[in-house]
Motif scaffolding. Sequence first.
Motif, short mmCIF file in Angstrom:
data_model
loop_
_atom_site.label_atom_id
_atom_site.label_comp_id
_atom_site.label_asym_id
_atom_site.label_seq_id
_atom_site.Cartn_x
_atom_site.Cartn_y
_atom_site.Cartn_z
N THR A 1 85.99 155.23 -24.71
CA THR A 1 84.74 154.51 -24.94
C THR A 1 83.59 155.49 -25.08
N PHE A 2 83.60 156.53 -24.27
CA PHE A 2 82.58 157.59 -24.39
C PHE A 2 82.61 158.21 -25.78
N ALA A 3 83.81 158.51 -26.26
CA ALA A 3 83.94 159.15 -27.57
C ALA A 3 83.49 158.21 -28.70
N ARG A 4 84.01 157.00 -28.66
CA ARG A 4 83.68 156.05 -29.74
C ARG A 4 82.19 155.76 -29.78
N GLU A 5 81.62 155.44 -28.60
CA GLU A 5 80.22 155.01 -28.58
C GLU A 5 79.27 156.18 -28.84
N SER A 6 79.67 157.38 -28.44
CA SER A 6 78.86 158.55 -28.79
C SER A 6 78.87 158.72 -30.31
N HIS A 7 80.05 158.58 -30.89
CA HIS A 7 80.18 158.83 -32.32
C HIS A 7 79.48 157.75 -33.15
N ILE A 8 79.58 156.52 -32.70
CA ILE A 8 78.86 155.43 -33.39
C ILE A 8 77.36 155.73 -33.37
N ASP A 9 76.89 156.16 -32.20
CA ASP A 9 75.47 156.47 -32.06
C ASP A 9 75.04 157.63 -32.96
N ALA A 10 75.89 158.67 -32.96
CA ALA A 10 75.57 159.84 -33.77
C ALA A 10 75.54 159.45 -35.25
N THR A 11 76.46 158.57 -35.64
CA THR A 11 76.52 158.12 -37.03
C THR A 11 75.25 157.32 -37.38
N ALA A 12 74.88 156.38 -36.49
CA ALA A 12 73.68 155.58 -36.73
C ALA A 12 72.47 156.49 -36.87
N HIS A 13 72.38 157.46 -35.96
CA HIS A 13 71.23 158.35 -35.98
C HIS A 13 71.18 159.14 -37.29
N ALA A 14 72.35 159.61 -37.72
CA ALA A 14 72.40 160.45 -38.93
C ALA A 14 71.97 159.68 -40.18
N VAL A 15 72.19 158.36 -40.21
CA VAL A 15 71.74 157.60 -41.37
C VAL A 15 70.40 156.91 -41.10
N GLY A 16 69.81 157.25 -39.97
CA GLY A 16 68.45 156.78 -39.67
C GLY A 16 68.34 155.31 -39.35
N ILE A 17 69.39 154.74 -38.75
CA ILE A 17 69.32 153.32 -38.36
C ILE A 17 69.32 153.22 -36.84
N ASP A 18 68.52 152.29 -36.34
CA ASP A 18 68.42 152.04 -34.90
C ASP A 18 69.81 151.73 -34.31
N ALA A 19 70.09 152.27 -33.13
CA ALA A 19 71.44 152.16 -32.54
C ALA A 19 71.86 150.72 -32.29
N LEU A 20 70.90 149.87 -31.93
CA LEU A 20 71.23 148.46 -31.70
C LEU A 20 71.50 147.75 -33.03
N GLU A 21 70.61 147.98 -33.99
CA GLU A 21 70.74 147.33 -35.28
C GLU A 21 72.04 147.75 -35.98
N PHE A 22 72.33 149.04 -35.90
CA PHE A 22 73.55 149.56 -36.53
C PHE A 22 74.78 148.88 -35.95
N ARG A 23 74.80 148.71 -34.64
CA ARG A 23 75.96 148.07 -34.02
C ARG A 23 76.05 146.60 -34.43
N LEU A 24 74.93 145.89 -34.33
CA LEU A 24 74.95 144.46 -34.68
C LEU A 24 75.40 144.27 -36.12
#
Lengths: 711, 158
Positions: free
Chosen positions: A508-531
């Motif tokens: 979960t640490f790996a997946r959620e870190s990576h999802i966050d890093a991905t969202a950040h890299a494309v400039g989308i808010d972490a909550l919005e990107f997940r939703l």
Amino acid sequence: MESDKITQLYFSDVNMPITYDRRKFLKKLGFGIIIVFSIGKLSLLQGWGQNDNEEIADFNAFLRVKEDGRVDCYTGKVEMGQGIITSLAQAIAEELEVPISSVDMIMGDTDLCPYDAGTWGSLTTRFTDPVLRAAAAEAREILIDLAAEQLGVPDTMLEVVDGVVFVKNELSKKITYAELTKGKKIVQSLKKKPEIKKSKDFEIVGKPIISIDAEAKVTGKAKYSADIKLPNMVYATMVRPNVYGSKKILVDSSGLSVFEGAELLEEGDLVAVVHADPEIANKAAKKVKVTWEEPAAKADNETIFQYLDDHIQESKVFEEGGSLDKGRASSMKIFEANYYDGYKAHAPIETHSATCYFKEGVLIMWVSSQTPFGTREELSKALDMPLEKVHIKQIFIGGGFGGKVYNQQAVEAAKIAKLCGKPVQLVWSRSEEFMYDRFRPAALIKTASGVDNNGKLTLWEFDIYCAGTRGTKLFYNIPNNRTRMFNKDDIHPLGTGAWRAPGNNTTTFARESHIDATAHAVGIDALEFRLNNLKNENMIATLKLAAETFGWDSEKAKGHGYGIALGEDAGTSVAIIAEVYVDKNTGEVEPIRVVCAQDMGQVVNLHGAKLQAEGGITMGLGYALYEEIVFDGGMVKSRRFNSYEITRFSKTPKIECVFIDKMDSKPQGGGEPAIICVGGAIANAVFDACGARVNRMPITPNRILEVLKKG
Amino acid sequence: MKKSISFKLNGKPISVDVTGGEFLITVIRTNLDQTGTKYGCGIGDCGACTILIDKEPVRSCMIFVEDVAGKEIITIEGLVTNGFLHPIQKAFVAHDALQCGFCTSGMIMNAYGLLLQNPELTREEIISGMDENLCRCGSYNRIIDAIQTAATEMNEKM
Ligand code: FES
Ligand code: FES
């Protein structure tokens, strides 16, 4: 009573294939109404019902309404702080319409309780509770039928209050459970799904309730395995090597002679000293010199990840969809990263302990085991004794978290008792506890993600080394994906095993870190990107609840950061949002606030669920921020709490737990899920606070400073 | 050679025969059968063995039995009076400030010692005074709440 409604098995005409030990078991019970049931495969899948005869032979729990109207519940599960002694009693009280004070829980005694595979995996509430409740409801039906006969009214005219059956509107006509059970012995297997109360009728379930064992614990009366003192008992101290996995070559016990009464015991690699005084046993053991053959060192805490990568080639595909090539081609951007996690100790405050003696060929033991029946089996094998000659008694456990599934100390204590012919107590020192714990394995996770122009995930590659696949089924909507598991037997230089929600903390640490890093890299808010990328409705609702409760859009204080992590465990969806403060000069992280939202189906004991979640989150902060076993080969260097930091008072943030209310659905696991999201949420909050993306847990000040320095 | 050491344990005068050099935790648990005091590490790191010596919270695994001669020791077993729980015990139950319960005796005794020294502890003072007591089950926040509740009740009584 219609015969198809209730199968009564009087002992005289048992014609079911009840195994020898089950039959004997039932015989031992006194009068009362006894419902036997099995928490087996069937109930694992459906939560209800024991449909065939074989199941009757295989029952592994039962409850009994006794002649005094009190209710005993016997289960092989144990209480180790997860609160089931309360939540199970509560469910029974609710269904049987008796006060909770009339329910006695008899847990984990291998002679009194039917077989149970062990207390782990948050299974208890999920699977035991509905079946127990069904059994209690069935016992109530029998009692009402009996009352109907005795009072001469149809059972629809009856109602029960506090263990007394009344005729509706004619309250003087009544009969108590005690009177109904007197002189009877009715044994019945749970046959079909009985009527379970709907949430609107709940009186006890779902209400916060204080743990019924709390009073024994605040007065020091609650007994743990090391609190048992037997006549003529001796205390054992093990003589240990410095390196895990060492083999004994030579023992020089000449130093023992100055300790009067100290006795040296040896069997295989086991070397121990016993004495009637525990302090003398300790001192004497230090004087025994053993030459050990040490295994060659494979790796240390820094090189272990490369070692795992180099030595594990074999993999299994766990989940796959679409085509990775297509995914790569259709991604506007692709991100790759590796994530790492070190070995973690369970570190319960109670070390592994056991007290035991032999009586007429039977081994009787109190042991800090999460799995009394498993321990019985282990002992029977190790000492070559029949199962029924080993008896594990009920006792409190001082925290388990998965570490007390393994009970080497039980075998050691039993062997020593056999060798010296006296009752024995063995309590591992903290240093032994750190050496012989079965650590949560070090793990490496290689990830790749891809996103299209609309911020949709198009690619997901997830290669898990040594953390398992628990909880890794994708709840994000990613058309092209592959999750693989890499593993190899005996790869670890230290003992490893299950740790509160095994592996899932790491993945979960790996997946959620990576999802966050991905969202950040494309400039989308972490909550919005997940939703925008979630497919699972439960998860979306859980995340929204967490974000609302937390106030995701609220303004951040300087140096503070917010981080989200989502996870799934034991049937429960979890969303955690953490706030931390990071001191950029020192790299010090201060956890400020954690909000945890969970969809765990029906919440049986809201208070207990909160306690469990808070406990999990508090413990989880430790693995996220401080905990890591330092070692060189089999030499464990973290051997005490000052070199293996766990969460403390001063590091505990404000914690708020909220639940999605689903009172009419089945309860899911509550003991473990919350903890899995802590690492990811903290990693993401640290990044948000200071810009350091730390890919290795624990996220220590040094690692943060290192990333910051690189820029 | 055994020698006799005398002290008060939970209000009662006690004598124990010891060789000397035994840790107090062993004497309390083994010789005197008061097993509410717990062993968590034996080297002062965890606080599970905390007791009061002359009203000071002390780790019984770090004290030699000779050093308590003539002193007054209170363990978790000494907190109940006439069958009534002490306000700290009551508050721990009310706040459910425990799970497995193994750290609980030490937590309660340490909190008791802190409150005896200063009945008006702030939240921050509670946190720093309790920080060396470990709870793996993660009951910290509830323990802080319990100590605050207990402090209020104890102060009202005084
Ligand atoms: S046992 Fe004394 S401080 Fe841990
Ligand atoms: S309640 Fe388990 S260690 Fe504190």
